[in-house]
Each structure stands twice: as structure tokens, then as C-alpha cells.
Design a protein around this motif. Structure first.
Motif, PDB file in Angstrom:
ATOM      1  N   ARG A   1      -9.845  -3.055   9.476  1.00 38.30           N
ATOM      2  CA  ARG A   1     -10.485  -4.093   9.682  1.00 38.30           C
ATOM      3  C   ARG A   1     -11.920  -3.559   9.942  1.00 38.30           C
ATOM      4  NH1 ARG A   1      -8.029  -8.790   9.891  1.00 38.30           N
ATOM      5  NH2 ARG A   1      -9.952  -9.789  10.483  1.00 38.30           N
ATOM      6  N   ASP A   2     -12.308  -2.750  10.968  1.00 41.92           N
ATOM      7  CA  ASP A   2     -13.388  -2.147  11.479  1.00 41.92           C
ATOM      8  C   ASP A   2     -14.128  -1.437  10.345  1.00 41.92           C
ATOM      9  OD1 ASP A   2     -13.181  -2.932  13.909  1.00 41.92           O
ATOM     10  OD2 ASP A   2     -12.238  -1.011  14.890  1.00 41.92           O
ATOM     11  N   LEU A   3     -13.510  -0.549   9.266  1.00 36.27           N
ATOM     12  CA  LEU A   3     -14.010   0.051   8.090  1.00 36.27           C
ATOM     13  C   LEU A   3     -14.571  -0.818   7.448  1.00 36.27           C
ATOM     14  CD1 LEU A   3     -14.435   2.816   6.882  1.00 36.27           C
ATOM     15  CD2 LEU A   3     -12.111   2.772   5.861  1.00 36.27           C
ATOM     16  N   LEU A   4     -13.518  -2.003   6.655  1.00 34.30           N
ATOM     17  CA  LEU A   4     -13.817  -2.900   5.535  1.00 34.30           C
ATOM     18  C   LEU A   4     -15.112  -3.749   6.375  1.00 34.30           C
ATOM     19  CD1 LEU A   4     -10.493  -3.917   4.639  1.00 34.30           C
ATOM     20  CD2 LEU A   4     -12.060  -2.496   3.394  1.00 34.30           C
ATOM     21  N   ALA A   5     -15.140  -4.023   7.474  1.00 37.64           N
ATOM     22  CA  ALA A   5     -16.305  -4.793   8.205  1.00 37.64           C
ATOM     23  C   ALA A   5     -17.675  -4.013   7.888  1.00 37.64           C
ATOM     24  CB  ALA A   5     -16.098  -5.325   9.401  1.00 37.64           C
ATOM     25  N   ALA A   6     -17.431  -2.664   8.492  1.00 34.64           N
ATOM     26  CA  ALA A   6     -18.627  -1.703   8.578  1.00 34.64           C
ATOM     27  C   ALA A   6     -19.249  -1.696   6.904  1.00 34.64           C
ATOM     28  CB  ALA A   6     -18.535  -0.477   8.922  1.00 34.64           C
TER      29      ALA A   6
ATOM     30  N   TYR B   1     -15.782  -6.690  -2.852  1.00 34.56           N
ATOM     31  CA  TYR B   1     -14.289  -6.045  -2.771  1.00 34.56           C
ATOM     32  C   TYR B   1     -14.070  -5.782  -1.054  1.00 34.56           C
ATOM     33  CZ  TYR B   1     -10.676  -2.625  -3.053  1.00 34.56           C
ATOM     34  OH  TYR B   1      -9.683  -2.116  -3.031  1.00 34.56           O
ATOM     35  N   ALA B   2     -14.981  -5.574  -0.443  1.00 36.37           N
ATOM     36  CA  ALA B   2     -14.380  -5.134   0.838  1.00 36.37           C
ATOM     37  C   ALA B   2     -14.065  -6.341   1.837  1.00 36.37           C
ATOM     38  CB  ALA B   2     -15.573  -4.436   1.642  1.00 36.37           C
ATOM     39  N   LEU B   3     -14.854  -7.623   1.466  1.00 34.69           N
ATOM     40  CA  LEU B   3     -14.436  -8.856   1.972  1.00 34.69           C
ATOM     41  C   LEU B   3     -13.313  -9.506   1.448  1.00 34.69           C
ATOM     42  CD1 LEU B   3     -17.983 -10.755   2.114  1.00 34.69           C
ATOM     43  CD2 LEU B   3     -16.750  -9.944   3.891  1.00 34.69           C
ATOM     44  N   THR B   4     -12.887  -9.020   0.174  1.00 33.81           N
ATOM     45  CA  THR B   4     -11.687  -9.794  -0.284  1.00 33.81           C
ATOM     46  C   THR B   4     -10.583  -8.765   0.283  1.00 33.81           C
ATOM     47  OG1 THR B   4     -12.835 -10.093  -2.458  1.00 33.81           O
ATOM     48  CG2 THR B   4     -10.641 -10.131  -2.485  1.00 33.81           C
ATOM     49  N   VAL B   5     -10.590  -7.635   0.498  1.00 32.39           N
ATOM     50  CA  VAL B   5      -9.554  -6.910   1.018  1.00 32.39           C
ATOM     51  C   VAL B   5      -9.275  -7.175   2.375  1.00 32.39           C
ATOM     52  CG1 VAL B   5      -8.528  -4.479   1.369  1.00 32.39           C
ATOM     53  CG2 VAL B   5      -9.731  -5.076  -0.986  1.00 32.39           C
ATOM     54  N   LEU B   6     -10.476  -7.391   3.006  1.00 36.20           N
ATOM     55  CA  LEU B   6     -10.364  -7.719   4.620  1.00 36.20           C
ATOM     56  C   LEU B   6      -9.462  -8.596   4.826  1.00 36.20           C
ATOM     57  CD1 LEU B   6     -11.467  -6.851   7.339  1.00 36.20           C
ATOM     58  CD2 LEU B   6     -13.553  -8.201   6.817  1.00 36.20           C
ATOM     59  N   ARG B   7      -9.635  -9.688   4.286  1.00 35.78           N
ATOM     60  CA  ARG B   7      -8.523 -10.964   4.163  1.00 35.78           C
ATOM     61  C   ARG B   7      -7.337 -10.674   4.371  1.00 35.78           C
ATOM     62  NH1 ARG B   7      -7.148 -12.558  -0.580  1.00 35.78           N
ATOM     63  NH2 ARG B   7      -6.478 -14.813  -0.109  1.00 35.78           N
ATOM     64  N   THR B   8      -6.859  -9.431   3.679  1.00 34.78           N
ATOM     65  CA  THR B   8      -5.396  -9.427   3.747  1.00 34.78           C
ATOM     66  C   THR B   8      -4.971  -8.401   4.617  1.00 34.78           C
ATOM     67  OG1 THR B   8      -5.796  -7.224   1.993  1.00 34.78           O
ATOM     68  CG2 THR B   8      -5.559  -9.402   1.127  1.00 34.78           C
ATOM     69  N   VAL B   9      -5.648  -7.649   5.495  1.00 32.63           N
ATOM     70  CA  VAL B   9      -5.283  -6.847   6.442  1.00 32.63           C
ATOM     71  C   VAL B   9      -4.780  -7.588   7.901  1.00 32.63           C
ATOM     72  CG1 VAL B   9      -6.047  -5.080   8.268  1.00 32.63           C
ATOM     73  CG2 VAL B   9      -6.931  -5.133   5.989  1.00 32.63           C
TER      74      VAL B   9
END
Length: 452
Positions: free
Chosen positions: A67-72, A126-134
Motif C-alpha cells: 500500500r505504501d509503495l502504490l500510494a507513493a 494503474y497504481a490507484l486501481t491496484v491499490l484498491r485490491t491490496v
């Protein structure tokens, strides 16, 4: 008019022109692709979640690290995108004020700009879309975490690609803002337009208009205002055929159309016939493609207009850059030469019975020469280098325009250039006399070798 040509200016052509001349289509496609990847790749990760992951180089951290990596990635990229393009717009505004505002249109159609923006927004979405699945352990009922390792690895690679794209974009932008690059881009754009309009299967040798109708000309007025950037020729031909007339436009592609003023004349094929002007005006209004600005898609004179604008702006007292003006005139000379070697008749569009129904006037060679010479000559007072280049341009044009019935016009312009040089600079009369002689020799097909 061939079947292929009958579709020129139709809805598909209009859509292609809109997409080609806009900044948003490729970035929008990137957003769609990002959403699709952000949904499909986590599904693939979930399929592999119950077994050993086949990719050993995939992300190996936990849910919190993911989550931290995708948010960054998402936060940094949206900030970088906003700042980068804000600075770019400011730089281009300064550039447009120094050269010509019409160069901003060239920027919006630049493929490097479009692809860079697409890369940045694609990675962000893409990062936001993947973040919702973590999912962390505390966020699930069965206390099982889910970390889409392949998806996060792809996000990392996209982020690296975005950094590389940003570096390449800044280098491209530094070249794009140079006046030499701008002139080259405008020249290439104009060359492509000439290739589409004059070098195609129907280019250059247009149909000769054999029949203009037998009835008196009836003026047709415009019902909208704007620049004419195209004509749906198939629709206009169908309307003229139904009315039994031939329609001759009074405006060229690139001309300004003003509501309530005549833009065409209709002649009935039957002697004494009187066409329904109101119906034809409605048909023309629907077939005209009017825009708030000129576009390079079919406008042969637009590239020349932009090059002349750069030349004139360079000669203004606030800029005072004769070198740029000379470079712009060199590009204008090359563009004029292409027109001089390709005689263009009015474009006549025929119906199924091969009767002329629509006549679209071209940009005539004398008008293009006037566009190139008139304004630079007006502002070249006291600029010997620019005046010498104008004389050279006329000589080059004269060589390539032999037999095009422009001899008197070319001679009058070289006389005007010589008079302006004698009145405002230290150029000698013998030099101006040599200008006149060289232009007349070029018109006669002679280019003597320089002595000395």
C-alpha cells in the motif's frame, strides 16, 4: 470524383481530424488501458495466491509495504504530471508570444507530448486501481492478507518508465522550444498537407470544370461563422444533384466564413431555372466543417501563414531578430516552390452521372506569393539581410514558377524590394539592379554561375 474521394470531409474524416488535432485521445486511451490492467492483473495474482508464485522477481513485501509503495507512486506521479505540464504551458506561452500563438496547435499534436502524458496518467491510474485490491489481515474477516505481487511489480516498472519518459520529454521540450525546431515542424506539417491534397491519386491534376450551369447565379449565404476547415463533398454533391444545380464555392479551405454573407453561388442546369436557395443554404451549412481556428488537415496555405507570422514577429521592434526572419523566409521559399511545381485547378466534384455539382476554389499561386512577400516586405525596412533574402526568395520562386503566368507579379515584387532597400539601407543601386536581373533571368530559365 472517385468513390474514395466522395467520402472526403465525411463524418469519419471529421473524427480522424479531431483526434489527430487534439491532445487528449492518446492519454485517454492510456487511462482505459490502466483501468483494464489494474483489474485483470490482480485477478491473475489472486489465481496464483494459493500456490507458489511463478515469478521469483515479483514484489516480496507485505500488504502494508504494498500500500505504501502504490500510494507513493500515485501521489508522486500526479504531482509530477501537474507541475511538468504547468511549466510546459508557461514556457509555450512565452514562446508563442515571441513567435506566433498558432504554434501551440503544433505542440498539442506532438506525439512525444501525447505519449509522455499518456505514460504518466497511465501509471497514476494503474497504481490507484491496484491499490484498491491490496488487503491487510485486519481488513478481512478470515484474517488473510492479499498482496497482488505481479501487479505491484508492474506498477514499479511503470514508475521507472515514467521517470525515463519524463527525462526524455524534458530533452524533447528543450528542442521543441527552439525556433529552428518550430520552423522545421511547421514545414513538415505543411509538406504532409501538400502530400495529402496534391500528391495523392487525385492530386494536382483535378477535374476540369466543364459545365457551370445555364441559369443565372443565385447567391447562397452562410448560416454559421468560423474558419472553413473542410467540406463534406458527398453531402454537398447530393444536395446540388437533388436541386439540379452546380454549386461554386466563393471561399477556400482556410478562409473565414461570416454568417449572413454569400459563400457560394448556385446555377441551375435548366435555362431560366431558379433553385431553392433556402434548401441549398441548409445543405451547405450541414456540409461545411467550420472551426474557431484554422487546421493543417486540408488547408494548403496554413503552414505558410505560420512561417510568415514567425518572420514578421522576428522583425518587430520588440524582438528585432533578423536571423530568425531569414530562416523563416528560407522555409517559405521551399514551401512556395512546391506549390509552383504543382498547378492546382479548382476541385470539381461530380455525381454518379459524372456531372459537375460542386466546385471548390484552390489557393492560387499569386495569392500564396502575396501572402509570403507582402508582410515581411512591410516590416523589413532597414534590414539589409532580410531584404537580400527576400530578393533571393523571389529568384528561387521565379526559377520554379516558369510558365505559371506570374512573371509580372514577381518582377513587381523584386522592384518593391529593391526600392525599399535603396530607401532604408546602405545597399547600393548596382546590387539592387543585380537582383532585378537575376530574377528576370530565372523567369527565362537561366541561372548563371557566380563569378569570383
Amino acid at each position: 470524383m472517385s468513390n474514395r474521394d466522395s467520402h472526403r470531409g465525411g463524418p469519419l474524416s471529421r473524427l480522424v481530424g479531431m483526434v489527430r488535432g487534439s491532445l487528449w485521445p492518446i492519454p485517454a486511451l492510456g487511462v482505459v488501458l490502466a483501468v483494464a490492467l489494474g483489474i485483470l492483473l490482480p485477478e491473475l495474482d489472486e489465481h496464483w495466491a494459493t500456490r507458489e508464485h511463478p515469478l521469483t522477481f515479483a514484489f516480496g513485501g507485505g500488504a502494508s509495504a504494498a500500500r505504501d509503495l502504490l500510494a507513493a507512486i500515485a501521489g508522486s506521479l500526479i504531482s509530477v504530471t501537474g507541475v511538468t505540464f504547468s511549466l510546459t504551458v508557461v514556457a509555450l506561452q512565452l514562446s508563442s508570444s515571441q513567435f506566433t500563438p498558432r504554434l501551440l496547435q503544433t505542440f498539442s499534436t506532438d506525439r512525444t507530448v501525447q505519449l509522455t502524458l499518456a505514460q504518466l496518467v497511465l501509471t497514476f491510474v494503474y497504481a490507484l486501481t491496484v491499490l484498491r485490491t491490496v488487503r491487510t489481515e485486519s481488513a478481512t474477516e478470515d484474517e488473510t492478507a492479499f498482496v497482488p505481487r505481479l501487479s505491484i511489480s508492474v506498477a514499479y516498472l511503470l514508475a521507472l518508465g515514467s521517470v525515463l519518459a519524463l527525462v526524455l520529454f524534458l530533452g524533447h521540450l528543450s528542442r521543441l522550444l527552439r525556433v529552428e525546431t518550430m520552423l522545421r515542424d511547421v514545414h513538415d506539417e505543411a509538406t504532409q498537407t501538400v502530400g495529402r491534397e496534391l500528391d495523392g491519386p487525385d492530386g494536382g491534376a483535378r477535374d476540369t470544370v466543364e459545365h457551370h450551369g445555364a441559369g443565372p447565379p443565385v447567391p447562397l449565404v452562410a448560416r454559421s461563422s468560423g474558419f472553413l476547415v473542410g467540406v463534406d463533398e458527398r453531402a454537398a454533391v447530393a444536395a446540388a444533384r437533388e436541386a439540379g444545380v452546380v454549386v461554386t464555392l466563393a471561399v477556400r479551405i482556410g478562409d473565414s466564413v461570416v454568417e449572413g454573407t454569400p459563400v457560394a453561388h448556385a446555377r441551375s442546369f435548366a435555362p431560366g431555372g431558379s433553385p431553392d436557395a433556402e434548401t441549398l443554404e441548409k445543405a451547405l451549412d450541414s456540409s461545411f466543417q467550420l472551426h474557431y481556428e484554422r487546421t493543417p488537415d486540408r488547408d494548403l496555405a496554413y503552414g505558410l501563414r505560420k512561417v510568415v507570422d514567425i518572420c514578421v514577429r522576428a522583425l518587430s521592434p520588440g524582438t528585432n531578430d533578423p536571423t530568425t526572419a531569414v530562416h523563416a523566409l528560407s522555409h517559405a521559399s521551399a514551401m512556395l516552390g512546391r506549390f509552383a511545381e504543382r498547378p492546382v485547378d479548382p476541385r470539381s466534384c461530380r455525381d454518379e452521372e459524372q456531372l459537375v455539382r460542386l466546385v471548390v476554389p484552390p489557393w492560387e499561386l499569386p495569392e500564396l506569393l502575396q501572402l509570403t512577400i507582402e508582410e515581411p516586405l512591410q516590416f523589413a525596412e532597414g534590414q539589409p539581410t532580410v531584404l537580400r533574402r527576400l530578393a533571393g526568395l523571389l529568384r528561387e520562386f521565379a526559377w520554379r514558377a516558369q510558365g505559371r503566368a506570374v512573371d509580372d507579379l514577381v518582377c513587381s515584387y523584386v522592384d518593391a524590394v529593391a526600392e525599399r532597400a535603396l530607401a532604408s539601407t546602405g545597399i547600393t543601386e548596382s546590387e539592387t539592379r543585380a537582383w532585378r536581373q537575376k530574377v528576370r533571368q530565372a523567369l527565362a530559365g537561366s541561372w548563371p554561375a557566380e563569378v569570383g
